[in-house]
Design a protein around this motif. Sequence first.
Motif, PDB file in Angstrom:
ATOM      1  N   CYS A 173       0.839  -1.207   0.000  1.00  0.00           N
ATOM      2  CA  CYS A 173       0.000   0.000   0.000  1.00  0.00           C
ATOM      3  C   CYS A 173       0.871   1.255   0.000  1.00  0.00           C
ATOM      4  O   CYS A 173       0.613   2.214  -0.742  1.00  0.00           O
ATOM      5  N   LYS A 183      -7.983  14.796   1.674  1.00  0.00           N
ATOM      6  CA  LYS A 183      -8.364  13.872   0.602  1.00  0.00           C
ATOM      7  C   LYS A 183      -7.375  12.722   0.494  1.00  0.00           C
ATOM      8  O   LYS A 183      -7.731  11.600   0.191  1.00  0.00           O
ATOM      9  N   LYS A 231      -8.183  10.144   3.131  1.00  0.00           N
ATOM     10  CA  LYS A 231      -9.342   9.322   2.738  1.00  0.00           C
ATOM     11  C   LYS A 231      -8.957   8.256   1.721  1.00  0.00           C
ATOM     12  O   LYS A 231      -9.370   7.104   1.798  1.00  0.00           O
ATOM     13  N   MET A 232      -8.172   8.698   0.719  1.00  0.00           N
ATOM     14  CA  MET A 232      -7.762   7.780  -0.339  1.00  0.00           C
ATOM     15  C   MET A 232      -6.902   6.656   0.228  1.00  0.00           C
ATOM     16  O   MET A 232      -7.061   5.491  -0.148  1.00  0.00           O
ATOM     17  N   ILE A 272      -6.993   5.436   3.208  1.00  0.00           N
ATOM     18  CA  ILE A 272      -7.861   4.504   3.934  1.00  0.00           C
ATOM     19  C   ILE A 272      -8.655   3.623   2.974  1.00  0.00           C
ATOM     20  O   ILE A 272      -8.777   2.403   3.158  1.00  0.00           O
ATOM     21  N   ASN A 273      -9.177   4.242   1.920  1.00  0.00           N
ATOM     22  CA  ASN A 273      -9.913   3.457   0.916  1.00  0.00           C
ATOM     23  C   ASN A 273      -9.043   2.358   0.321  1.00  0.00           C
ATOM     24  O   ASN A 273      -9.467   1.207   0.214  1.00  0.00           O
ATOM     25  N   LEU A 274      -7.832   2.747  -0.061  1.00  0.00           N
ATOM     26  CA  LEU A 274      -6.952   1.769  -0.696  1.00  0.00           C
ATOM     27  C   LEU A 274      -6.593   0.638   0.272  1.00  0.00           C
ATOM     28  O   LEU A 274      -6.614  -0.534  -0.101  1.00  0.00           O
ATOM     29  N   ASN A 305      -8.323  -0.389   2.778  1.00  0.00           N
ATOM     30  CA  ASN A 305      -9.499  -1.243   2.934  1.00  0.00           C
ATOM     31  C   ASN A 305      -9.631  -2.232   1.782  1.00  0.00           C
ATOM     32  O   ASN A 305      -9.916  -3.406   1.977  1.00  0.00           O
ATOM     33  N   ILE A 306      -9.419  -1.725   0.582  1.00  0.00           N
ATOM     34  CA  ILE A 306      -9.538  -2.596  -0.587  1.00  0.00           C
ATOM     35  C   ILE A 306      -8.576  -3.774  -0.491  1.00  0.00           C
ATOM     36  O   ILE A 306      -8.936  -4.913  -0.764  1.00  0.00           O
ATOM     37  N   ARG A 357      -9.227  -6.239   2.821  1.00  0.00           N
ATOM     38  CA  ARG A 357     -10.486  -6.949   2.985  1.00  0.00           C
ATOM     39  C   ARG A 357     -10.466  -8.336   2.368  1.00  0.00           C
ATOM     40  O   ARG A 357     -11.283  -9.191   2.684  1.00  0.00           O
TER      41      ARG A 357
END
Lengths: 242, 242
Positions: A187, A205, A208-209, A211-213, A215-216, A219
Amino acid sequence: MITLPCVILVEPQLAENVGMAARAMMNCGLAELRLVNPREDHLSAKAVAASSNAEEILYQAKVFSSTEEAVGDLGWVAATTARHRDQTKSVLSAETAAADAALKIQSGISCGLMFGPERTGLNNRDICLADAIINIPLNPKHCSLNLSQAVLLVGYEFYKTQADMGGRQFVTNNTTPADKSLVLKFCAYLENLLDDCGNFRVGEKREKMVINLRNIFTRNQLTEQEVNTLYGVINHLIKPKS
Amino acid sequence: MITLPCVILVEPQLAENVGMAARAMMNCGLAELRLVNPREDHLSAKAVAASSNAEEILYQAKVFSSTEEAVGDLGWVAATTARHRDQTKSVLSAETAAADAALKIQSGISCGLMFGPERTGLNNRDICLADAIINIPLNPKHCSLNLSQAVLLVGYEFYKTQADMGGRQFVTNNTTPADKSLVLKFCAYLENLLDDCGNFRVGEKREKMVINLRNIFTRNQLTEQEVNTLYGVINHLIKPKS
């Protein structure tokens, strides 16, 4: 030592259904079949073909001339019927009946699972021999089952009591699940690349990005091999075109 | 609002099996059938006959030319296969998969249950579209199931998540379960009769017999009607022969 319930088919009409019931029994690890006045020959070619390699169960099946005889040496019998009868009796779901049978067997009590003729089901004289009624939970508007399917569902519930495979496994075959540090390193690699591309510039921003990455990629329980695949993909993407 | 998983049959070979799968779906309260390149006509007379009054499911079935299209609008898909594949994937028992599907549906996610062709099962390209593999726990030495039986077992597990009928009921129909006082009164009646007959004389043995008798008549949850029947039986027995 008794280890499995026997299956008692009372007056089955079609040899094919007896064969298919034997197949369902074999699917569920059951072995002993008892037949009360079968209308057709349960060793016919049709029956054997329908048993789909479970013909051993057919060859070893015992034939009785009455249900009383067929259950005579058993200590606990459950009768499958879609309808409740005018009899005072415990009604068990297939799952509960299977659990009860497993407990009885643990106590050394021989158990039987009884199924009626295809068209009519068990009659009251048969049902009164049973300790309990099995009611398979199904759509009440459409609960008619093929004989072998009834055997399959009850047998399946019994099989589950014996062989707890664990409800949930994660199969990685010969690869090793990646630990968090490996995933996070990937990551970070990706985040750096995105920074270099000129993305990610604005603080909030960017967070946020990130965290999104993360999570992807956390998971889906990546394996080490898959992390390497992802590196390969990224590296291909950023390689200058020649 | 999605309330049920759809069933996806990938390249089913025989129309009859599609009909039987529809029947199994109806048994389990499922409604939406999707077919990927079925080899035979799923609306043929054979298919409709095999569906045994579940032909509505056949008439409303949607046909797709690829598995990708068939799962396109779904958020979660589980693929049934007897063999583990060389894919890194969650493997769920049918029960756990059903529970997962029920949870996904509660969150508004459309779910699909995918089944492969009769002979070969799902191929790797189909399986990689699935979020999880369903492994139905069955005798590993004999786990080959008919297509409709696989649909039945997975559908049955889903039905159980929706309609908890309670594992154990006691059906007395229109009679009233006897309370303890009624049963004990009958026991006392019987004990007195036995005393009168000249049995029961020795203290310790009498006590044992009383306990045995009470156990016999309390263990089977008698109804009031049945207690009356027992009185009738006893009274007949003690009546002097005319």
